[in-house]
Design a protein around this motif. Sequence first.
Motif, PDB file in Angstrom:
ATOM      1  N   ASP A 109      36.551  48.516  34.718  1.00 35.16           N
ATOM      2  CA  ASP A 109      37.071  48.814  33.395  1.00 35.16           C
ATOM      3  C   ASP A 109      37.758  47.564  32.882  1.00 35.16           C
ATOM      4  O   ASP A 109      38.978  47.415  32.974  1.00 35.16           O
ATOM      5  N   GLY A 136      39.571  48.581  38.302  1.00 32.92           N
ATOM      6  CA  GLY A 136      39.378  49.897  37.725  1.00 32.92           C
ATOM      7  C   GLY A 136      40.609  50.585  37.186  1.00 32.92           C
ATOM      8  O   GLY A 136      40.503  51.561  36.431  1.00 32.92           O
ATOM      9  N   GLU A 137      41.804  50.064  37.555  1.00 30.75           N
ATOM     10  CA  GLU A 137      43.026  50.790  37.194  1.00 30.75           C
ATOM     11  C   GLU A 137      44.112  49.910  36.588  1.00 30.75           C
ATOM     12  O   GLU A 137      45.240  50.349  36.412  1.00 30.75           O
ATOM     13  N   GLU A 194      39.644  47.677  44.086  1.00 30.83           N
ATOM     14  CA  GLU A 194      39.428  48.914  43.347  1.00 30.83           C
ATOM     15  C   GLU A 194      40.450  49.073  42.219  1.00 30.83           C
ATOM     16  O   GLU A 194      40.093  49.389  41.073  1.00 30.83           O
ATOM     17  N   ALA A 195      41.714  48.855  42.537  1.00 26.90           N
ATOM     18  CA  ALA A 195      42.764  49.064  41.553  1.00 26.90           C
ATOM     19  C   ALA A 195      42.814  47.942  40.518  1.00 26.90           C
ATOM     20  O   ALA A 195      43.113  48.182  39.343  1.00 26.90           O
ATOM     21  N   THR A 202      33.914  51.237  39.961  1.00 26.40           N
ATOM     22  CA  THR A 202      34.320  51.287  38.555  1.00 26.40           C
ATOM     23  C   THR A 202      34.888  49.943  38.117  1.00 26.40           C
ATOM     24  O   THR A 202      35.817  49.427  38.732  1.00 26.40           O
ATOM     25  N   ARG A 248      41.404  48.424  48.453  1.00 24.48           N
ATOM     26  CA  ARG A 248      42.282  49.066  47.481  1.00 24.48           C
ATOM     27  C   ARG A 248      42.675  48.097  46.363  1.00 24.48           C
ATOM     28  O   ARG A 248      42.707  48.473  45.185  1.00 24.48           O
ATOM     29  N   THR A 290      41.009  47.178  30.784  1.00 21.90           N
ATOM     30  CA  THR A 290      42.336  47.365  31.384  1.00 21.90           C
ATOM     31  C   THR A 290      42.668  46.309  32.434  1.00 21.90           C
ATOM     32  O   THR A 290      43.801  46.268  32.925  1.00 21.90           O
ATOM     33  N   HIS A 303      53.431  46.463  42.151  1.00 23.73           N
ATOM     34  CA  HIS A 303      52.046  46.937  42.171  1.00 23.73           C
ATOM     35  C   HIS A 303      51.422  46.727  43.551  1.00 23.73           C
ATOM     36  O   HIS A 303      50.721  47.611  44.075  1.00 23.73           O
TER      37      HIS A 303
END
Length: 238
Positions: free
Chosen positions: A85, A126-127, A122-123, A83, A119, A88, A136
């Motif tokens: 995004d 995507g997050e 990914e974060a 993902t 991780r 964000t 964080h």
Amino acid sequence: MKVEIYSDIACPWCHVGKRRFEQALAAFPGAGDVEVIYRPFQLDPHAPEEPLPHREVLAAKYGPQSVAMDDHITRLGADEGLTFDFDTVVENNSLLAHRLLRFVLERYGREAQARLKGRLLEAHFGEGLDIGDREHLTDAAVTVDLDRDPVAAFLDGDDLHDEVLDEIEEARQRGVTAVPTFVFEGQWAVQGGQEPATFLKILQQVAAETEAGAGAAEAGTEVGAGSGEACADGACAV
């Protein structure tokens, strides 16, 4: 076989390349004998140590084409189950995250480092994880089963700062100019987020060469490459 992967958490192609390489490794019969280590690299070592919106940062560098660049990698990522995004995504200097990855490698080992690397990518993409934020980063480490207290204590200090900068300089001296770059046995370099089939073929080729004792190739010799302008065609250029 030793594989050193030079990459930056701020590099979208590094996220795709990691996933594709892992798919190839899963199909490689000798995977149990492959030692994977993630090495630091910074696309922008002079990036300010403050969170900035990705869209604004990329637009300032590449103008209107930045939207198409993001859309392209988003589609490719989706094909790999990843993902992106970008609305964000928060950009920040990646040195702190690289220091943490080096700390985890030394304290917990290669598998833990790989989990954390995955991780963080990914974060971040995507997050909305801020790769320059200590809280964080600590939370990300905890999600991959690392101990909070040692990680938090490390991030509160300056340990491994010079060591990681030395590693980044060493990468440049080895000829790494774009990421991801995969260095096999310290001799063969493959640039870009290649297709899994290509990575598998390279693993087989390097295994055959080393088994035959054919170590004549010099460090930096390219087995296969996928470089490009900015973040296109498989690699993010400096």
